[in-house]
Design a protein around this motif. Sequence first.
Motif: not given
Length: 252
Positions: A109-136
């Motif tokens: 939820e907060i990450l989406y808000e941050k993405i929107k803020q970044a985009l509205s000021h013309n910043l490109k985004i490096i968006f990280c994702c990934g699983e924990t060992l337990q999830q894998r």
Amino acid sequence: MRKKIAAANWKMNLNMSDALQLTHDVMKGFNAVARNCEIILAPSFPYLSYIAGLTKENNSIHVAAQDCSAHSHGAYTGEVSAQQLKSAGATHVILGHSERRTYHHEQSEILYEKIKQALSHNLKIIFCCGETLQQRNSEKHFATVTQQLEETVFKLDPKELSQVIIAYEPVWAIGTGINATAAQAQEMHQCIRKETRNKFGNEADHLPILYGGSCNEKNAAELFAQPDIDGGLIGGASLKTESFLAIADALG
Ligand code: PGA
């Protein structure tokens, strides 16, 4: 053809003079001429404008912040807004890094808000994702990463998506010395591209997907040779000029 990218996530390392020296050395050693690749340096906030000043004339070297506020401005002591980052010369911002998710409890939820803020000021985004060992280990890695994307960047429109770089960073590989194998990483990158294609059609072909997690000068070439791996988000190995330049060289 997608650009190849080596992004340096310096995290909370280096003092000011070391950061400027490293920038200088990387600029001197990185020869992007006739190569379809670029470098992104992500220093701590106080160094951003200095490093942006140093790299300004170089079209192949960009500067990223390591986070931005979910708010546009105002009474948020200690926060830095997307607009402030842009005015200081940043071109990109890293969002959703697992260290932010873990230590600062950042969720979609907060990450989406941050993405929107970044985009509205013309910043490109490096968006990280990934699983924990337990999830894998419980075979939930594809579902975890897909959900992380569905709740954030997959809610964007195609034009907004064109401002996004994805970094797949398995949590168990970050800073551990245990990287995902080229096959494991390719399998996940392929999955991310397939899910992106389902939502955005051919836009998926233009989406850079970086691998991060104990990527170094020894394993970079094999990882970057995979068809869906477009470069790396590099932590520890980005703090030494020779290592980082060797990784950038492995972009091909
Ligand atoms: P690492 O960090 O290369 O030190 O594993 C990568 C990252 O956290 O972006």
